[in-house]
Design an enzyme around this catalytic site. Sequence first.
Site, PDB file in Angstrom:
ATOM      1  N   GLY A   1      47.800  54.025  31.691  1.00 30.76           N
ATOM      2  CA  GLY A   1      47.860  55.272  31.018  1.00 30.76           C
ATOM      3  C   GLY A   1      46.869  55.607  29.625  1.00 30.76           C
ATOM      4  N   GLY A   2      46.862  54.314  28.623  1.00 32.26           N
ATOM      5  CA  GLY A   2      46.059  54.447  27.731  1.00 32.26           C
ATOM      6  C   GLY A   2      44.529  53.689  27.824  1.00 32.26           C
ATOM      7  N   SER A   3      44.721  52.640  28.819  1.00 35.64           N
ATOM      8  CA  SER A   3      43.294  51.644  28.809  1.00 35.64           C
ATOM      9  C   SER A   3      43.086  51.396  30.198  1.00 35.64           C
ATOM     10  CB  SER A   3      43.562  50.379  28.072  1.00 35.64           C
ATOM     11  OG  SER A   3      44.601  49.763  28.399  1.00 35.64           O
ATOM     12  N   THR A   4      42.088  50.841  30.718  1.00 33.52           N
ATOM     13  CA  THR A   4      41.592  50.462  31.996  1.00 33.52           C
ATOM     14  C   THR A   4      40.974  49.235  31.797  1.00 33.52           C
ATOM     15  OG1 THR A   4      40.429  50.689  33.997  1.00 33.52           O
ATOM     16  CG2 THR A   4      39.240  51.522  32.065  1.00 33.52           C
ATOM     17  N   GLN A   5      40.920  48.128  32.352  1.00 35.35           N
ATOM     18  CA  GLN A   5      40.337  46.561  32.560  1.00 35.35           C
ATOM     19  C   GLN A   5      39.883  46.388  33.880  1.00 35.35           C
ATOM     20  OE1 GLN A   5      44.056  46.782  31.928  1.00 35.35           O
ATOM     21  NE2 GLN A   5      43.583  47.450  29.814  1.00 35.35           N
TER      22      GLN A   5
ATOM     23  N   GLU B   1      45.218  41.492  28.317  1.00 36.64           N
ATOM     24  CA  GLU B   1      46.188  42.287  29.331  1.00 36.64           C
ATOM     25  C   GLU B   1      45.291  42.049  30.614  1.00 36.64           C
ATOM     26  OE1 GLU B   1      47.834  46.824  30.404  1.00 36.64           O
ATOM     27  OE2 GLU B   1      46.831  46.175  28.341  1.00 36.64           O
TER      28      GLU B   1
END
Length: 438
Positions: A216-220, A186
């Site tokens: 909302g659920g993850s960060t990259q 992603e």
Amino acid sequence: MRIPRLASVFLSVAGLLAYLMYVKQHYARPAAAQYRPPGYTLLRGPAGDPGPATDEPAKWHFRYGVMIDAGSTGTRIHVFKFLHRLNEVPKLAHETFKAIKPGLSAYADDPDQCTAGLLQLFEVAKASIPAAFWSRTPLVLKATAGLRLLPGEKATQLLNKVRAVFSESPFLSSSDAVSIMDGTDEGISAWITVNFLTGGLGAADSPTVGMLDLGGGSTQITFNPQDEKTIQTSPIDFISSIQMFNTSYTLYSHSYLGLGLLSARLAVLGGVEGQDAPAGSVELVSPCLAPEQSCPWQHGEVVYTVRGQKEGEPIYDACRTKVEKVLYRRVQPAPETRDLDFYAFSFYYDLAVDLQLIEAEKGGTVKVSDYSNAAKRVCERPSDQSPFLCLDLTYVSVLLQELGFPPDKELKLARTIGEVETSWPLGAVFHYMEANRR
């Protein structure tokens, strides 16, 4: 006997001349008119889709790609129309976009219910792509953090239903067309998108920009290291290599599952991700709300009642301490964050708009310290209209610093570049097409 012999010689010479004329005409045809890359369509394609004017129309090719983003809060279709020319970076000619709610993960307990929404999105694709292209246009669905957080069996059953619906579509759907997207993929796809839109792809010496995404659920976080030491000293699973438009890139990329804004909000409030919905609401007490505040909040299938903690230390200090505990040893500081240009997306953008730091349509630039300064102001004067703004801003400011960004670092915020959305689906389509051409 002389006349037949002369006639024979005459006919032989005439035949030889005719053959030479044929060879000359055959090899005088333009090379481009003889070459047809597999899977491509010439510019002079189906009626009603003539393409742009060009002096060399035989070198241009149309291609379409359909990416469905099955996110945690909604399902979104992107229909891309590309213009290709041999050995060049493609051009994006057009994008069609539509979003529906809820997210695909909402159908985890009843997968059949997802069919209607998918068929609705297929109609968008069919209306955007000439019928002659349907059978060779890849149709892909990538699910993100919403499905990554589901129990394995529920996610599998849901995706199997999606695959069955895909098999009935008129588009090209391969065995890997429906899947849960790895968080790192992603981030890489979003990096491809922003660097394609800013012109950084296609040559090894072209400058690229880094990418930050807060879902909302993850960060990259993803960037192309300029220092070989970064590649040598970073954790091995943080380094990826990709081939894109005939150029190789080595990327620093990592996704932190559970540290997206909404999942992190739940953790800071003291809730547990993925718990079954109980009878009635669940009460949570947080130092990030004022003592007199109380509000409902739904996350997943659970409805929470959140209220503030009793009087004690200042709200910002207490909230920051709680956020730091949630992030303790869960984030790896990234090198080169001071020196490289970074774009930031999703909730980074939305929060900056809420604070009027940037214009909603145009975007802009903020410093990391803008988030922390805003958090201090908001936490001092809590608002019932935005009860979680103190928590969210505090979380974002601490997260950026944990990732290695100094307070004076400027981040570029953009929802679109050249009227194209800066999210991962465009890059994912490119990545998918590149992988399936080899």
